[in-house]
Design an enzyme around this catalytic site. Structure first.
Site, PDB file in Angstrom:
ATOM      1  N   ARG A 230      64.954  32.733-112.930  1.00  0.00           N
ATOM      2  CA  ARG A 230      65.276  33.463-114.167  1.00  0.00           C
ATOM      3  C   ARG A 230      64.621  32.780-115.367  1.00  0.00           C
ATOM      4  NH1 ARG A 230      70.805  32.891-115.494  1.00  0.00           N
ATOM      5  NH2 ARG A 230      69.852  33.548-117.427  1.00  0.00           N
TER       6      ARG A 230
ATOM      7  N   ARG B   8      72.068  37.589-120.109  1.00  0.00           N
ATOM      8  CA  ARG B   8      72.854  37.298-121.307  1.00  0.00           C
ATOM      9  C   ARG B   8      72.218  37.927-122.561  1.00  0.00           C
ATOM     10  NH1 ARG B   8      77.806  36.578-121.793  1.00  0.00           N
ATOM     11  NH2 ARG B   8      78.347  35.940-123.867  1.00  0.00           N
TER      12      ARG B   8
ATOM     13  N   ASP C  54      71.608  22.539-122.470  1.00  0.00           N
ATOM     14  CA  ASP C  54      70.733  23.050-121.411  1.00  0.00           C
ATOM     15  C   ASP C  54      69.937  21.945-120.719  1.00  0.00           C
ATOM     16  OD1 ASP C  54      71.693  25.529-122.039  1.00  0.00           O
ATOM     17  OD2 ASP C  54      69.943  26.163-123.183  1.00  0.00           O
TER      18      ASP C  54
ATOM     19  N   ARG D 233      82.490  33.025-122.206  1.00  0.00           N
ATOM     20  CA  ARG D 233      81.354  33.217-123.124  1.00  0.00           C
ATOM     21  C   ARG D 233      81.663  34.375-124.075  1.00  0.00           C
ATOM     22  NH1 ARG D 233      75.539  32.292-120.256  1.00  0.00           N
ATOM     23  NH2 ARG D 233      74.993  31.942-122.427  1.00  0.00           N
ATOM     24  N   PRO D 234      82.502  34.112-125.096  1.00  0.00           N
ATOM     25  CA  PRO D 234      82.898  35.202-125.992  1.00  0.00           C
ATOM     26  C   PRO D 234      81.741  35.663-126.885  1.00  0.00           C
ATOM     27  CG  PRO D 234      83.748  33.100-126.791  1.00  0.00           C
ATOM     28  CD  PRO D 234      83.059  32.817-125.487  1.00  0.00           C
ATOM     29  N   ILE D 235      81.858  36.878-127.440  1.00  0.00           N
ATOM     30  CA  ILE D 235      80.851  37.348-128.403  1.00  0.00           C
ATOM     31  C   ILE D 235      81.528  37.756-129.718  1.00  0.00           C
ATOM     32  CG2 ILE D 235      79.111  38.016-126.705  1.00  0.00           C
ATOM     33  CD1 ILE D 235      80.014  40.949-127.159  1.00  0.00           C
ATOM     34  N   ASP D 236      82.707  37.156-129.961  1.00  0.00           N
ATOM     35  CA  ASP D 236      83.463  37.532-131.168  1.00  0.00           C
ATOM     36  C   ASP D 236      82.688  37.260-132.458  1.00  0.00           C
ATOM     37  OD1 ASP D 236      84.029  34.790-130.164  1.00  0.00           O
ATOM     38  OD2 ASP D 236      85.083  34.589-132.063  1.00  0.00           O
ATOM     39  N   GLN D 237      81.852  36.213-132.476  1.00  0.00           N
ATOM     40  CA  GLN D 237      81.124  35.900-133.715  1.00  0.00           C
ATOM     41  C   GLN D 237      80.001  36.903-133.976  1.00  0.00           C
ATOM     42  OE1 GLN D 237      82.276  33.350-135.835  1.00  0.00           O
ATOM     43  NE2 GLN D 237      83.891  33.585-134.303  1.00  0.00           N
TER      44      GLN D 237
ATOM     45  N   CYS E 188      74.331  33.228-117.080  1.00  0.00           N
ATOM     46  CA  CYS E 188      74.894  32.106-116.312  1.00  0.00           C
ATOM     47  C   CYS E 188      76.399  32.013-116.531  1.00  0.00           C
ATOM     48  CB  CYS E 188      74.259  30.789-116.747  1.00  0.00           C
ATOM     49  SG  CYS E 188      72.571  30.581-116.188  1.00  0.00           S
TER      50      CYS E 188
ATOM     51  N   LYS F 159      61.749  30.360-123.011  1.00  0.00           N
ATOM     52  CA  LYS F 159      62.594  31.447-122.506  1.00  0.00           C
ATOM     53  C   LYS F 159      63.525  31.986-123.592  1.00  0.00           C
ATOM     54  CE  LYS F 159      66.838  31.743-119.749  1.00  0.00           C
ATOM     55  NZ  LYS F 159      67.842  31.357-120.742  1.00  0.00           N
ATOM     56  N   ASN F 160      64.261  31.074-124.245  1.00  0.00           N
ATOM     57  CA  ASN F 160      65.300  31.568-125.152  1.00  0.00           C
ATOM     58  C   ASN F 160      64.736  32.111-126.466  1.00  0.00           C
ATOM     59  OD1 ASN F 160      67.242  31.205-123.242  1.00  0.00           O
ATOM     60  ND2 ASN F 160      67.986  29.246-124.046  1.00  0.00           N
TER      61      ASN F 160
HETATM   62  N1  EPU Z   1      80.851  31.123-128.964  1.00  0.00           N
HETATM   63  C1  EPU Z   1      81.988  31.724-129.435  1.00  0.00           C
HETATM   64  N2  EPU Z   1      81.884  32.998-129.923  1.00  0.00           N
HETATM   65  C2  EPU Z   1      80.706  33.677-129.943  1.00  0.00           C
HETATM   66  C3  EPU Z   1      79.548  33.053-129.456  1.00  0.00           C
HETATM   67  C4  EPU Z   1      79.648  31.768-128.970  1.00  0.00           C
HETATM   68  O1  EPU Z   1      83.064  31.144-129.438  1.00  0.00           O
HETATM   69  O2  EPU Z   1      80.697  34.840-130.403  1.00  0.00           O
HETATM   70  C5  EPU Z   1      80.935  29.747-128.450  1.00  0.00           C
HETATM   71  C6  EPU Z   1      80.573  29.663-126.969  1.00  0.00           C
HETATM   72  O3  EPU Z   1      81.698  29.898-126.164  1.00  0.00           O
HETATM   73  C7  EPU Z   1      80.024  28.255-126.864  1.00  0.00           C
HETATM   74  C8  EPU Z   1      79.375  28.003-128.223  1.00  0.00           C
HETATM   75  O4  EPU Z   1      79.913  28.979-129.096  1.00  0.00           O
HETATM   76  O5  EPU Z   1      81.105  27.356-126.707  1.00  0.00           O
HETATM   77  C9  EPU Z   1      77.862  28.129-128.249  1.00  0.00           C
HETATM   78  O6  EPU Z   1      77.466  29.379-127.714  1.00  0.00           O
HETATM   79  P1  EPU Z   1      76.105  30.078-128.146  1.00  0.00           P
HETATM   80  O7  EPU Z   1      76.449  31.410-128.738  1.00  0.00           O
HETATM   81  O8  EPU Z   1      75.300  29.134-128.948  1.00  0.00           O
HETATM   82  O9  EPU Z   1      75.410  30.311-126.747  1.00  0.00           O
HETATM   83  P2  EPU Z   1      74.585  31.582-126.274  1.00  0.00           P
HETATM   84  O10 EPU Z   1      73.837  32.162-127.421  1.00  0.00           O
HETATM   85  O11 EPU Z   1      75.420  32.474-125.437  1.00  0.00           O
HETATM   86  C10 EPU Z   1      72.378  30.276-125.844  1.00  0.00           C
HETATM   87  C11 EPU Z   1      71.446  30.054-124.704  1.00  0.00           C
HETATM   88  C12 EPU Z   1      72.108  29.147-123.674  1.00  0.00           C
HETATM   89  C13 EPU Z   1      72.504  27.836-124.340  1.00  0.00           C
HETATM   90  C14 EPU Z   1      73.370  28.091-125.575  1.00  0.00           C
HETATM   91  C15 EPU Z   1      73.673  26.831-126.368  1.00  0.00           C
HETATM   92  C16 EPU Z   1      70.222  32.133-124.656  1.00  0.00           C
HETATM   93  C17 EPU Z   1      69.940  33.416-123.972  1.00  0.00           C
HETATM   94  N3  EPU Z   1      71.137  31.359-124.105  1.00  0.00           N
HETATM   95  O12 EPU Z   1      73.527  30.897-125.304  1.00  0.00           O
HETATM   96  O13 EPU Z   1      71.107  28.893-122.728  1.00  0.00           O
HETATM   97  O14 EPU Z   1      73.249  27.049-123.433  1.00  0.00           O
HETATM   98  O15 EPU Z   1      72.681  29.002-126.462  1.00  0.00           O
HETATM   99  O16 EPU Z   1      72.500  26.213-126.776  1.00  0.00           O
HETATM  100  O17 EPU Z   1      69.600  31.807-125.669  1.00  0.00           O
HETATM  101  C18 EPU Z   1      70.188  28.399-120.641  1.00  0.00           C
HETATM  102  O18 EPU Z   1      69.072  28.638-121.125  1.00  0.00           O
HETATM  103  O19 EPU Z   1      70.350  27.849-119.538  1.00  0.00           O
HETATM  104  C19 EPU Z   1      71.380  28.768-121.398  1.00  0.00           C
HETATM  105  C20 EPU Z   1      72.574  28.905-120.848  1.00  0.00           C
END
Ligand code: EPU
Length: 430
Positions: free
Chosen positions: A399, A93, A307, A122-126, A117, A22-23
């Site tokens: 999903r 997401r 996950d 769930r910030p996107i600042d990075q 989810c 999926k991811n």
């Molecule tokens: N984070 C920040 N700033 C950012 C991005 C992330 O502080 O700009 C923090 C998050 O708050 C979190 C950590 O960094 O504490 C990791 O977040 P990450 O960005 O790795 O997560 P994501 O990309 O939003 C993906 C998967 C999630 C999985 C996480 C961690 C997808 C679509 N989603 O999310 O998958 O939990 O990586 O491995 O790829 C799932 O499949 O059930 C799922 C939630």
């Protein structure tokens, strides 16, 4: 209302075949927007997150052709829009990967804020830090992200991620593929789907080195052409079936996996006493129902994946002794615990730590999925529990899990998907 109805308490036996990841799929599909030509993508999982993304692309003028149930052609040659439909963006997401793809190819992206989810903040600042470093102006207002590359094209840059983020690593890698010059992502995520995306982009003409390590170097190219690509198997889906065998007992062969990708998961289940034999592209999982308690701490790859946290917690409910789970990725990923307690589990949560005391067995109950992996955990609990379980809000599960009911049935679980127009359980099964 559609629910899963499970009569649990019997061990699992047989074979299950794992679908595409999926991811990886939800990153590769938006990344196909970079390509001026047709991308044939194979081993796509049949899940609602994928349908939604394909729908978003279709609405933007991308030609989508279904070749067979797991293969699509995506042709972005004549894409007419840098704006993605906001109402669909909110439902998923991974829609935020459209920012990287549109910015990379057209120097402009105008998309709604992503959904997904609810796991806490769930910030996107990075992601934004990366785009800004590459010369984009990013404006967020009224739920819309408007990003524009100064001079019309992104410029390669050095980006040090403050946290290891899968999403930011992927988004910056996508955007940088067509930027001018070299981009270096430091402290990058190393998940198998990060590597899969890099392999996809490289096969379409990108120049990416180092994916799978914490430094990824992307030399931008001016054009990417079409080609073929097959998505890797889903290691979390495979892990979910491992957890099910651990919880219910049995002997199941899990086919179409890359055993190396499963190491962080299989090593923990082995510690719990589950017997796991590896073949080239399959694993055989055996468990006689007796499990040891363990300590689990979720970490970015190659640590134990967040996950898989709800699924392993479910198996640990009946392990001898006391288990400790520390969730170090998400702020709020223990909301499923209250549902497991309805099934007799003994779990205390304090912040990011859950303490699981053993109980003899779980008992069936009416429970509600609060997110994708929480939902999978409740199915596992239902399959292992004595008696009847009804899992509601299964759209979360669908999903991300292809043919979950059929796959569990194939290994001997008594599970049905039941549609009840009025919410009671007397109507037909579908
Ligand atoms: N984070 C920040 N700033 C950012 C991005 C992330 O502080 O700009 C923090 C998050 O708050 C979190 C950590 O960094 O504490 C990791 O977040 P990450 O960005 O790795 O997560 P994501 O990309 O939003 C993906 C998967 C999630 C999985 C996480 C961690 C997808 C679509 N989603 O999310 O998958 O939990 O990586 O491995 O790829 C799932 O499949 O059930 C799922 C939630």
């Amino acid at each position: 209302m559609t629910k899963y109805v499970i009569n649990g308490g019997r061990p699992l036996h047989g074979e299950v075949t794992i679908s595409g990841a999926k991811n990886a799929a939800v990153a590769i599909i938006p990344a196909a927007l970079l390509v001026n030509g047709v991308c044939r993508i194979e081993n796509i999982p049949n899940i609602s997150d994928v349908s939604l993304l394909l729908n978003i692309l279709d609405r933007m003028g991308v030609k989508i052709r279904t070749v067979n149930s797991h293969t699509v052609d995506i042709d972005s040659s004549n894409i007419h829009s840098v704006t993605a439909p906001a109402e669909l963006m909110r439902k998923i997401r991974a829609s935020y990967y459209l920012i990287g793809a549109l910015l990379g190819r057209f120097g402009r992206a105008c998309v709604g804020m992503p959904g997904g989810c609810d796991l806490g903040v769930r910030p996107i600042d990075q992601h934004i830090k990366g785009f800004v470093a590459m010369g984009a102006d990013v404006d967020i207002r009224n739920g819309v992200i408007d990003a524009e590359a100064r001079g019309g094209r992104l410029q390669g840059a050095n980006v040090y991620l403050d946290v290891v983020s899968v999403g930011a690593t992927i988004n910056i890698m996508i955007a940088a593929s067509m930027a001018e010059g070299l981009t270096v992502i430091d402290n990058a995520a190393k998940e198998p789907h990060v590597v899969d995306l890099a392999n996809f982009l490289n096969s379409m003409g990108a120049d990416i080195k180092g994916a799978g390590t914490d430094i990824i170097k992307i030399r931008g190219v001016s054009e990417m052409k079409g080609g073929f690509y097959s998505i890797i198997p889903d290691q979390i889906e495979a892990g979910t079936y491992i957890a099910a065998v651990a919880a219910a007992g049995g002997d199941v062969t899990i086919k179409n996996v890359i055993p190396k990708h499963l190491d962080p998961i299989t090593s923990k289940f082995r510690e719990m006493g589950v017997d796991i034999q590896e073949g080239d592209d399959y694993i055989r999982v055996r468990c006689d129902g007796r499990l040891n308690s363990v300590k689990v701490k979720t970490m970015p790859y190659p640590g134990f994946p967040t996950d898989m946290q709800p699924q392993i917690a479910t198996a640990l409910c009946t392990a001898s002794g006391t288990s400790l789970i520390t969730e170090s990725v998400w702020d709020d990923r223990f909301r499923y615990v209250n549902e497991l307690k309805r099934m007799g589990a003994s779990i205390q949560v304090d912040g990011k730590v859950a303490v699981i005391e053993t109980v003899d067995y779980l008992t069936g109950a009416q429970v509600r999925a609060c997110d994708l992996r929480a939902g999978a955990a409740l199915v596992i609990a239902g399959v292992a529990a004595h008696g009847r379980t009804e899992v509601e809000n299964i759209y979360h599960i669908e999903r991300g899990y292809e043919h979950l009911v059929e796959k569990f049935q194939a290994i001997g679980a008594d599970i049905r998907r039941v549609y009840t127009p009025d919410g009671n359980m007397t109507s037909q099964a579908i």
